[in-house]
Design a protein around this motif. Sequence first.
Motif, PDB file in Angstrom:
ATOM      1  N   UNK A   8      13.443 113.769  62.309  1.00 59.21           N
ATOM      2  CA  UNK A   8      14.286 113.239  61.241  1.00 59.21           C
ATOM      3  C   UNK A   8      15.287 114.266  60.718  1.00 59.21           C
ATOM      4  N   UNK A   9      15.482 115.361  61.465  1.00 61.23           N
ATOM      5  CA  UNK A   9      16.450 116.369  61.065  1.00 61.23           C
ATOM      6  C   UNK A   9      16.031 117.219  59.893  1.00 61.23           C
ATOM      7  N   UNK A  10      14.724 117.324  59.619  1.00 66.97           N
ATOM      8  CA  UNK A  10      14.265 118.092  58.459  1.00 66.97           C
ATOM      9  C   UNK A  10      13.080 118.963  58.835  1.00 66.97           C
ATOM     10  N   UNK A  11      12.879 120.093  58.123  1.00 65.37           N
ATOM     11  CA  UNK A  11      11.694 120.920  58.370  1.00 65.37           C
ATOM     12  C   UNK A  11      10.392 120.160  58.133  1.00 65.37           C
ATOM     13  N   UNK A  12      10.374 119.314  57.107  1.00 66.86           N
ATOM     14  CA  UNK A  12       9.158 118.554  56.825  1.00 66.86           C
ATOM     15  C   UNK A  12       8.848 117.599  57.975  1.00 66.86           C
ATOM     16  N   UNK A  13       9.888 116.943  58.474  1.00 67.23           N
ATOM     17  CA  UNK A  13       9.697 116.045  59.600  1.00 67.23           C
ATOM     18  C   UNK A  13       9.257 116.785  60.843  1.00 67.23           C
ATOM     19  N   UNK A  34      11.543 122.371  71.482  1.00 60.92           N
ATOM     20  CA  UNK A  34      12.250 122.016  70.265  1.00 60.92           C
ATOM     21  C   UNK A  34      11.604 122.761  69.100  1.00 60.92           C
ATOM     22  N   UNK A  35      12.111 122.539  67.885  1.00 64.20           N
ATOM     23  CA  UNK A  35      13.182 121.633  67.517  1.00 64.20           C
ATOM     24  C   UNK A  35      14.564 122.219  67.765  1.00 64.20           C
ATOM     25  N   UNK A  36      15.588 121.486  67.285  1.00 65.23           N
ATOM     26  CA  UNK A  36      16.967 121.908  67.475  1.00 65.23           C
ATOM     27  C   UNK A  36      17.484 122.759  66.328  1.00 65.23           C
ATOM     28  N   UNK A  37      17.187 122.375  65.097  1.00 61.21           N
ATOM     29  CA  UNK A  37      17.708 123.086  63.928  1.00 61.21           C
ATOM     30  C   UNK A  37      16.886 124.336  63.629  1.00 61.21           C
ATOM     31  N   UNK A  38      17.577 125.439  63.369  1.00 62.57           N
ATOM     32  CA  UNK A  38      16.900 126.698  63.055  1.00 62.57           C
ATOM     33  C   UNK A  38      15.997 126.558  61.839  1.00 62.57           C
ATOM     34  N   UNK A  39      16.440 125.773  60.854  1.00 69.05           N
ATOM     35  CA  UNK A  39      15.671 125.627  59.617  1.00 69.05           C
ATOM     36  C   UNK A  39      14.310 124.981  59.885  1.00 69.05           C
ATOM     37  N   UNK A  40      14.196 124.225  60.974  1.00 70.08           N
ATOM     38  CA  UNK A  40      12.952 123.527  61.285  1.00 70.08           C
ATOM     39  C   UNK A  40      12.004 124.335  62.163  1.00 70.08           C
ATOM     40  N   UNK A  41      12.508 125.374  62.806  1.00 67.34           N
ATOM     41  CA  UNK A  41      11.682 126.121  63.755  1.00 67.34           C
ATOM     42  C   UNK A  41      10.493 126.798  63.085  1.00 67.34           C
ATOM     43  N   UNK A  42      10.648 127.499  61.947  1.00 64.85           N
ATOM     44  CA  UNK A  42       9.471 128.135  61.333  1.00 64.85           C
ATOM     45  C   UNK A  42       8.373 127.135  60.975  1.00 64.85           C
ATOM     46  N   UNK A  43       8.753 125.923  60.561  1.00 65.49           N
ATOM     47  CA  UNK A  43       7.751 124.922  60.208  1.00 65.49           C
ATOM     48  C   UNK A  43       6.939 124.515  61.431  1.00 65.49           C
TER      49      UNK A  43
END
Length: 410
Positions: A120-125, A143-152
């Motif tokens: 869903x394009x979010x770290x929580x998702x 994956x994921x694609x977004x850097x902000x989501x990788x640590x999660x």
Amino acid sequence: MVGPRFPKSPVPGSLMSGATRRSALGLLLGTPLLSACAGVQQSLSQFSNPFSNSTPPAQPAGPPQQATTAGTGGVKVAVILPLSAAGNAGLAAQSMRNAAEMALAEFQNPNIQLLIKDDNGSPQGAQGAAQQAVDEGAEIILGPLFAQSVPAVAQVARTRGISVMAFSTDSSIAGRGVYLLSFLPESDVNRIVEYSASIGKRSVAVLVPDNAYGNVVEAAVKAAVPRRGGRIVAFEKYGADRATPARTVAQQLGSADALFIADDGDAVVTVADAMTAAGANLRNIQLLGTGLWDNPRVYANASLQGGLYAAPDPAGFRAFSGRYRTKYGAEPIRTATLAYDAVALVAALARTQGTTRFSSDVLTNPSGFAGIDGLFRFRADGTNERGLAVMKVTQGGGVAVAGSPKSFGA
């Protein structure tokens, strides 16, 4: 040295069958290779500008897509993408999903099953998708694609001792067990500096943007130039004001034999125009750039003709795109090859590496792997190194002047 677990020679027919197998590279220096397939000269900068995918889009995402599976193999592999994200992010995710499923279809009898999850394009998702995947038995996460989501995602993966192969271009989020399969600017810088030194261009003036990408390039170029026996004779960063830094560098071009401009296509043209306005004759100096120069505006600009930049050999993407168009009736995004290569790699490792298939020792084998965009290998710190071609700017597009390496050095 090649790890002892890798076979010494290709296994005939082991990777692909039929027409696709004829284009497979097999094994290189004892390391599993991916298909040597290849696609349309689509702009690399259009979809892979480093840090452009570091944060989710501002538009609201759509409702999360239901998780699906692809393949029936015994080794479960999670694929986490922002499939329901708004705008270009969602379109890119769908193209990467298609490429992942295409790799699965083209690999001969793969023993893997893809668990495809929407973050869903979010770290929580992303964290929720990762948790669901590992609960279902995923042995590695793509994956994921977004850097902000990788640590999660990494937090979930580390609790299970499994690796993550993310598609972000932000090297700051790489680390223990988190490997980036993406186009990183450090490889571009190292390759073009190496090549320019080999043709006698060792006095370099540098212009980079004052942003996150520019900071990464700055560190890379300041390390690479002296390592190749060169010197930086001028260095400037620019923001909205290009004219002042351009004048400063133009005044020092007399002691330089190369000018390195690291930015995407539109910005490179603007900086080149600012240099010309400052009195610089760019025809009298060797221009150098990164893979973001792969842009129609760069090719059309008279001042940039003859400039050199490092990028994957476009032959690989051309053939890949042709097969993708045949299968899906549309053009792939430029970074769809990352998803294809990730799935082809884990399929090859699942076939050849037994229970250690996704261990750090296997993933960081120094001989590396060959994918659609050429050689790549993961470093222990989670970043990657790519074997790139050197391309020349012409009115008709990029033309290779030095091919991609066939193997990595030490």
